[in-house]
Scaffold this active site. Structure first.
Site, PDB file in Angstrom:
ATOM      1  CG  ASP A  29      -1.548   1.163   1.680  1.00  0.00           C
ATOM      2  OD1 ASP A  29      -1.868   2.220   0.622  1.00  0.00           O
ATOM      3  OD2 ASP A  29      -1.872   1.456   2.875  1.00  0.00           O
ATOM      4  CG  ASN A  31      -2.954   5.147  -1.247  1.00  0.00           C
ATOM      5  OD1 ASN A  31      -3.204   4.265  -0.700  1.00  0.00           O
ATOM      6  ND2 ASN A  31      -3.643   5.526  -2.186  1.00  0.00           N
ATOM      7  CG  ASP A  33      -5.687   3.304   0.222  1.00  0.00           C
ATOM      8  OD1 ASP A  33      -5.055   2.395   0.523  1.00  0.00           O
ATOM      9  OD2 ASP A  33      -6.422   3.529  -0.673  1.00  0.00           O
ATOM     10  CG  ASP A  37      -1.508   1.765  -3.911  1.00  0.00           C
ATOM     11  OD1 ASP A  37      -0.226   1.268  -3.845  1.00  0.00           O
ATOM     12  OD2 ASP A  37      -1.682   2.351  -2.991  1.00  0.00           O
ATOM     13  CG  ASP A 215     -12.039 -15.065 -13.408  1.00  0.00           C
ATOM     14  OD1 ASP A 215     -11.301 -15.429 -12.495  1.00  0.00           O
ATOM     15  OD2 ASP A 215     -13.414 -14.650 -13.193  1.00  0.00           O
ATOM     16  CD  GLU A 283     -10.277 -19.492 -12.465  1.00  0.00           C
ATOM     17  OE1 GLU A 283     -10.228 -19.772 -11.559  1.00  0.00           O
ATOM     18  OE2 GLU A 283     -10.891 -18.840 -13.109  1.00  0.00           O
TER      19      GLU A 283
HETATM   20  C1  NOJ Z   1     -11.914 -17.230 -10.332  1.00  0.00           C
HETATM   21  C2  NOJ Z   1     -11.160 -16.345  -9.469  1.00  0.00           C
HETATM   22  O1  NOJ Z   1      -9.838 -16.845  -9.319  1.00  0.00           O
HETATM   23  C3  NOJ Z   1     -11.889 -16.131  -8.241  1.00  0.00           C
HETATM   24  O2  NOJ Z   1     -11.120 -15.364  -7.158  1.00  0.00           O
HETATM   25  C4  NOJ Z   1     -13.220 -15.532  -8.134  1.00  0.00           C
HETATM   26  O3  NOJ Z   1     -13.902 -15.206  -7.186  1.00  0.00           O
HETATM   27  C5  NOJ Z   1     -13.729 -16.212  -9.549  1.00  0.00           C
HETATM   28  N1  NOJ Z   1     -13.022 -16.688 -10.543  1.00  0.00           N
HETATM   29  C6  NOJ Z   1     -15.172 -15.642 -10.033  1.00  0.00           C
HETATM   30  O4  NOJ Z   1     -14.636 -14.438 -10.837  1.00  0.00           O
END
Ligand code: NOJ
Length: 568
Positions: A29, A31, A33, A37, A215, A283
């Protein structure tokens, strides 16, 4: 020999790379908060360079209401102001490149945030409108549409459908969310969705990113007609549990549908139209390995996470089998395999490998095991041995921030500070994934939440996820000058890997060292032994390059791994 594989350095970087995952909220971090970041990442580039990784993967940095910590994207063409905004992101890409590191960003195509302008537009439009068609809206079942359109469950728990209030004030259609309610699924049959994501890729490629982590890459398309999940006869008789689901492969009408491959073929064309071996990594939680191989065919994306080791127990036979399956499935399509022991979704390997958790389960207990039984020393040794194995196996490796510090899973986050949507959606049965997402301890003193924040006045409680009082024991600072620290163990392993031309992609040969030992060699007389059983004697006259723990003379103790230069 893998035919046609150019020597390391002359083939695409992603065939061999060690990529370090940065969970941006928890890394550093800048800054004060209490939230990590981009400035924080920039300030640690020197640390990452010294660690010796090849690439960084940054979890979603887009503007987001953070219901799932960035995996709920409100705008794919910008960066969250709390993280520093677009200009700071561009600076980071440039600075990482100057240090020779590649930059991979997350892209989230399966769903948006419910605050995305498209979803807000859909809520304010009529059923059947083009705005609604970007998502998956359906009429409910039952006399008044009061029942969800089908029996699908959200990954985080509870039904995968939410009913909306229409403009006349009445309950109306339902929309699909395979994850949290705030993450509505996009409709990938809609050409506007397809085009928008192509534009998003180009936008970031133009900014210089080297790749994307996709993702839920196996999501996107749903079986036509959105059929109910069919229960197998085992589940019908014995009920629905992890065991019955495992015994009978579940019907999954929302994962791994054929339509996804068309998308990745077109993404591959976009990636290839840019210079510099741009890439994407999927993924895709699909099995068996032959299904994963379909994502990395030569006209699709370049790499896929190999999650085999996340669900494996610490057992020689099991690990050997998974290595064989992974390598042979991907060799069929000419893609390098990858090795993953940690990420932001799973219990840290130190705990998993010690407690014998295969990382599936619906409750905290079944996912995280009984922490009071954890033997930290043994878990650390096993996790380090797993690292030596992953870095020596053919292909590339993904590391997760903090594993180089030997961080265990954090089990004592107060319940009222848990933030993972899984906690609430599992009806408070599963504490979720926060335990592997606690901010990194850079310093030993609690000031600045153990150095997580530049602002020394920030207390641990003020960090977005509070580190526990004992967190400083694991700090990077306390490990810096200790030659036996986990941090220096990782640095040495990565330095050796960089200079061994036989590591990374390429062939391996099994070495028969007994049933309780996983052992293999790589080109250049390099050998790796991991001992799952009683102490064994190592081959005589083979110099030790590195080991996960102390060796007693020529003997490799239980749970220990070693890298050797084989005697000619
Ligand atoms: C896989 C991601 O790695 C996970 O963190 C996320 O909750 C789900 N996809 C939904 O996007």
């Amino acid at each position: 020999m893998i035919s046609g594989l150019a020597p390391r350095g002359q083939r695409p970087w992603w065939r061999d790379a060690v990529t370090y995952q940065i969970y941006i909220r928890s890394f550093a971090d800048s800054n004060g908060d209490g939230i990590g970041d981009i400035g924080g990442i920039r300030s640690k580039l020197g640390y990452l360079e010294k660690l010796g990784i090849d690439a960084i993967w940054i979890t979603p940095w887009y503007p987001s209401p953070q219901r799932d910590h960035g995996y709920d994207v409100a705008d794919y063409l910008d960066i969250e102001p709390d993280y520093g905004g677009l200009k700071e992101g561009e600076l980071l890409i440039r600075e990482a490149h100057e240090l020779g590191m590649k930059v991979i960003i997350d892209i989230v195509p399966n769903h948006t945030s419910d605050q995305h302008r498209w979803f807000q537009g859909a809520l304010n439009s009529q059923p059947g409108s083009s705005e609604r068609d970007r998502y998956i809206f359906r009429q409910g079942k039952g006399v008044n549409g009061e029942l969800p359109p089908n029996n699908w469950q959200a990954v985080f728990g509870g039904p995968a459908w939410k009913r909306v209030i229409e403009s006349d004030g009445r309950a109306g259609q339902w929309y699909l969310h395979l994850f949290a309610q705030e993450q509505p699924d996009l409709n990938w049959e809609n050409s506007e969705v397809v085009r928008h994501f192509e534009d998003i890729l180009k936008f970031w490629l133009d900014k210089g990113v080297d790749g994307f982590r996709i993702d839920v890459a196996h999501g996107l398309f749903k079986e036509s007609g959105l059929p109910d999940i069919r229960r197998s006869w085992i589940e019908r008789i014995f009920g629905r549990s992890n065991l019955t689901r495992m015994l009978s492969p579940e019907h999954k009408p929302f994962w791994d549908q054929e339509g996804v491959h068309q998308v990745y073929r077109s993404w591959r064309k976009i990636l290839d139209s840019y210079p510099g071996d741009r890439m994407a990594v999927a993924e895709a939680w699909v099995s068996p390995a032959s299904r994963i191989a379909r994502y990395v065919r030569s006209d699709e994306i370049q790499n896929s996470f190999n999650f085999e080791m996340l669900t494996s127990l610490w057992k020689a036979d099991e690990i050997r089998k998974r290595i064989n399956n992974s390598i042979s499935a991907l060799a069929e399509v000419g893609a390098p395999t990858s090795w993953v022991f940690n990420n932001h979704d799973v219990v840290r390997s130190l705990d998993r490998l010690d407690l014998g958790l295969a990382n599936h389960g619906d409750t905290t207990f079944s996912r995280q095991g009984d922490g009071s039984r954890l033997d930290i020393a043994r878990g650390t040794l096993r996790a380090k041995s797993a690292t030596l194995m992953a870095l020596a196996l053919p292909g590339c490796t993904y590391l997760y921030q903090g594993e180089e510090l030997g961080l265990p899973e954090v089990r004592d986050i107060p319940e009222d500070r848990l933030t993972d949507p899984r906690w609430k959606m599992s009806n408070y049965a599963d504490r979720g994934r926060d335990g592997c997402r606690v901010p990194i301890p850079w310093k030993s003193s609690p000031r600045g939440a153990f150095g997580f924040s530049n602002d020394e006045n920030l207390t641990a409680e003020q960090a977005w996820l509070p580190p526990s009082p004992w967190w400083g024991e694991y700090s990077a600072e306390s490990q810096e000058d200790d030659p036996n620290s986990t941090l220096n163990f990782y640095r040495k392993a990565l330095a050796i890997r960089k200079n061994e031309p036989g590591l990374g992609d390429g062939p391996m040969e099994w070495i028969d060292a007994g049933g309780q030992v996983v052992a293999f060699s790589r080109a250049g007389g390099f050998a790796c032994y991991i001992n799952f059983g009683k102490e064994i004697a190592l081959p005589k006259g083979s110099p030790v390059l590195h080991s996960s723990g102390p060796l007693s003379e020529n003997f490799l103790p239980t749970d220990t791994a070693v890298w050797l230069r084989e005697k000619k």
